[in-house]
Design a protein around this motif. Structure first.
Motif, PDB file in Angstrom:
ATOM      1  N   UNK A 171       0.889  -1.233  -0.130  1.00  0.00           N
ATOM      2  CA  UNK A 171       0.153  -0.089  -0.085  1.00  0.00           C
ATOM      3  C   UNK A 171       0.942   1.195   0.190  1.00  0.00           C
ATOM      4  N   UNK A 172       1.861   1.351   0.588  1.00  0.00           N
ATOM      5  CA  UNK A 172       2.688   2.372   0.925  1.00  0.00           C
ATOM      6  C   UNK A 172       3.628   2.679  -0.622  1.00  0.00           C
ATOM      7  N   UNK A 173       3.890   1.523  -1.311  1.00  0.00           N
ATOM      8  CA  UNK A 173       4.488   1.556  -2.748  1.00  0.00           C
ATOM      9  C   UNK A 173       3.401   2.052  -3.470  1.00  0.00           C
ATOM     10  N   UNK A 174       2.307   1.783  -3.584  1.00  0.00           N
ATOM     11  CA  UNK A 174       1.301   2.226  -4.189  1.00  0.00           C
ATOM     12  C   UNK A 174       1.000   3.938  -4.237  1.00  0.00           C
ATOM     13  N   UNK A 175       1.250   4.337  -2.958  1.00  0.00           N
ATOM     14  CA  UNK A 175       1.177   5.809  -2.582  1.00  0.00           C
ATOM     15  C   UNK A 175       2.419   6.255  -3.315  1.00  0.00           C
ATOM     16  N   UNK A 176       3.588   5.800  -3.154  1.00  0.00           N
ATOM     17  CA  UNK A 176       4.801   6.365  -3.377  1.00  0.00           C
ATOM     18  C   UNK A 176       4.780   6.373  -5.137  1.00  0.00           C
ATOM     19  N   UNK A 177       4.190   5.305  -5.602  1.00  0.00           N
ATOM     20  CA  UNK A 177       4.058   5.432  -7.120  1.00  0.00           C
ATOM     21  C   UNK A 177       3.210   6.381  -7.679  1.00  0.00           C
ATOM     22  N   UNK A 178       2.107   6.743  -6.956  1.00  0.00           N
ATOM     23  CA  UNK A 178       1.140   7.814  -7.211  1.00  0.00           C
ATOM     24  C   UNK A 178       1.835   8.945  -7.279  1.00  0.00           C
ATOM     25  N   UNK A 179       2.759   9.296  -6.228  1.00  0.00           N
ATOM     26  CA  UNK A 179       3.417  10.621  -6.439  1.00  0.00           C
ATOM     27  C   UNK A 179       4.564  10.669  -7.354  1.00  0.00           C
ATOM     28  N   UNK A 180       5.019   9.462  -7.837  1.00  0.00           N
ATOM     29  CA  UNK A 180       6.131   9.217  -8.746  1.00  0.00           C
ATOM     30  C   UNK A 180       5.424   9.748 -10.167  1.00  0.00           C
ATOM     31  N   UNK A 181       3.968   9.263 -10.184  1.00  0.00           N
ATOM     32  CA  UNK A 181       3.401   9.391 -11.697  1.00  0.00           C
ATOM     33  C   UNK A 181       3.014  11.016 -11.512  1.00  0.00           C
ATOM     34  N   UNK A 182       2.704  11.555 -10.420  1.00  0.00           N
ATOM     35  CA  UNK A 182       2.452  13.036 -10.534  1.00  0.00           C
ATOM     36  C   UNK A 182       3.584  13.889 -10.907  1.00  0.00           C
ATOM     37  N   UNK A 183       4.956  13.536 -10.061  1.00  0.00           N
ATOM     38  CA  UNK A 183       5.977  14.169 -10.528  1.00  0.00           C
ATOM     39  C   UNK A 183       6.362  14.211 -11.971  1.00  0.00           C
ATOM     40  N   UNK A 184       5.961  13.065 -12.437  1.00  0.00           N
ATOM     41  CA  UNK A 184       6.364  12.701 -14.002  1.00  0.00           C
ATOM     42  C   UNK A 184       5.353  13.521 -14.779  1.00  0.00           C
ATOM     43  N   UNK A 185       4.224  13.737 -14.323  1.00  0.00           N
ATOM     44  CA  UNK A 185       3.300  14.328 -15.140  1.00  0.00           C
ATOM     45  C   UNK A 185       3.735  15.838 -15.183  1.00  0.00           C
ATOM     46  N   UNK A 186       4.256  16.572 -14.072  1.00  0.00           N
ATOM     47  CA  UNK A 186       4.468  17.774 -13.939  1.00  0.00           C
ATOM     48  C   UNK A 186       5.790  18.077 -14.808  1.00  0.00           C
ATOM     49  N   UNK A 187       6.949  17.254 -14.441  1.00  0.00           N
ATOM     50  CA  UNK A 187       8.228  17.332 -14.863  1.00  0.00           C
ATOM     51  C   UNK A 187       8.363  17.243 -16.460  1.00  0.00           C
ATOM     52  N   UNK A 188       7.610  16.239 -16.782  1.00  0.00           N
ATOM     53  CA  UNK A 188       7.661  15.937 -18.236  1.00  0.00           C
ATOM     54  C   UNK A 188       6.522  16.483 -19.070  1.00  0.00           C
ATOM     55  N   UNK A 189       5.805  17.298 -18.092  1.00  0.00           N
ATOM     56  CA  UNK A 189       4.568  17.909 -19.073  1.00  0.00           C
ATOM     57  C   UNK A 189       3.736  16.991 -19.792  1.00  0.00           C
ATOM     58  N   UNK A 190       3.433  15.561 -19.311  1.00  0.00           N
ATOM     59  CA  UNK A 190       2.858  14.518 -20.010  1.00  0.00           C
ATOM     60  C   UNK A 190       1.798  14.110 -19.117  1.00  0.00           C
ATOM     61  N   UNK A 191       0.329  14.397 -19.585  1.00  0.00           N
ATOM     62  CA  UNK A 191      -0.730  14.044 -19.008  1.00  0.00           C
ATOM     63  C   UNK A 191      -0.923  12.581 -18.924  1.00  0.00           C
ATOM     64  N   UNK A 192      -0.258  11.703 -19.635  1.00  0.00           N
ATOM     65  CA  UNK A 192      -0.340  10.229 -19.595  1.00  0.00           C
ATOM     66  C   UNK A 192       0.066   9.652 -18.083  1.00  0.00           C
ATOM     67  N   UNK A 193       1.062  10.415 -17.514  1.00  0.00           N
ATOM     68  CA  UNK A 193       1.510  10.126 -16.076  1.00  0.00           C
ATOM     69  C   UNK A 193       0.427  10.530 -15.069  1.00  0.00           C
TER      70      UNK A 193
END
Length: 151
Positions: free
Chosen positions: A88-110
């Protein structure tokens, strides 16, 4: 863009506040496995920095296509190395990684992948995602798709 930088900082802070300790039996570079749970235990920012763009994209596709997340994968992320689901903690961290990726890469797929994690559409199902991450996902959506763009 200042708003995006502030949001990135907030995502990192939320990730660090929920960071978990992981016991590593081997150096990740020496292992034949890609230990996703151990990678995510260092927080979203560290995971983002350690992942290549192709690994980020493969993880995104695991969320969007396979709809299953495992604790460990073959080194090339081609298939699960274990039947054990991501914690469960990993899922939350991965969600944060996807949000960071969306912002840093400007990619809405993340962002889309993060929203699928939030909605519980990925196995392991019914993993509660923190309310802070849900709020950050909404803010990420507002930055990536400003309301005037939708008119």
């Amino acid at each position: 863009m200042d708003e995006a930088l502030v949001l990135v900082s907030r995502i990192i802070a939320v990730s660090e506040s929920t960071q978990r300790e992981a016991v590593r039996t081997t150096d990740p570079g020496e292992s034949a496995l890609f230990d996703l749970d151990a990678l995510l235990s260092g927080g979203a920012n560290l995971a983002f920095e350690q992942l290549s763009s192709s690994q980020l994209d493969r993880l995104r596709r695991k969320i969007e296509v396979a709809r299953k997340l495992h604790r460990a994968y073959e080194r090339d992320l081609s298939r699960p190395a274990t039947a054990t689901p991501l914690s469960a903690g990993g899922v939350n961290q991965l969600c944060a990684v996807m949000l960071l990726s969306a912002l840093r890469c400007q990619d809405p797929r993340f962002l889309n992948a993060a929203l699928k994690l939030i909605d519980g559409l990925i196995l392991p199902a019914a993993v509660p995602v923190s309310a802070e991450l849900i709020s950050l996902a909404q803010s990420t959506l507002n930055i990536l798709v400003p309301s005037e763009r939708c008119l």
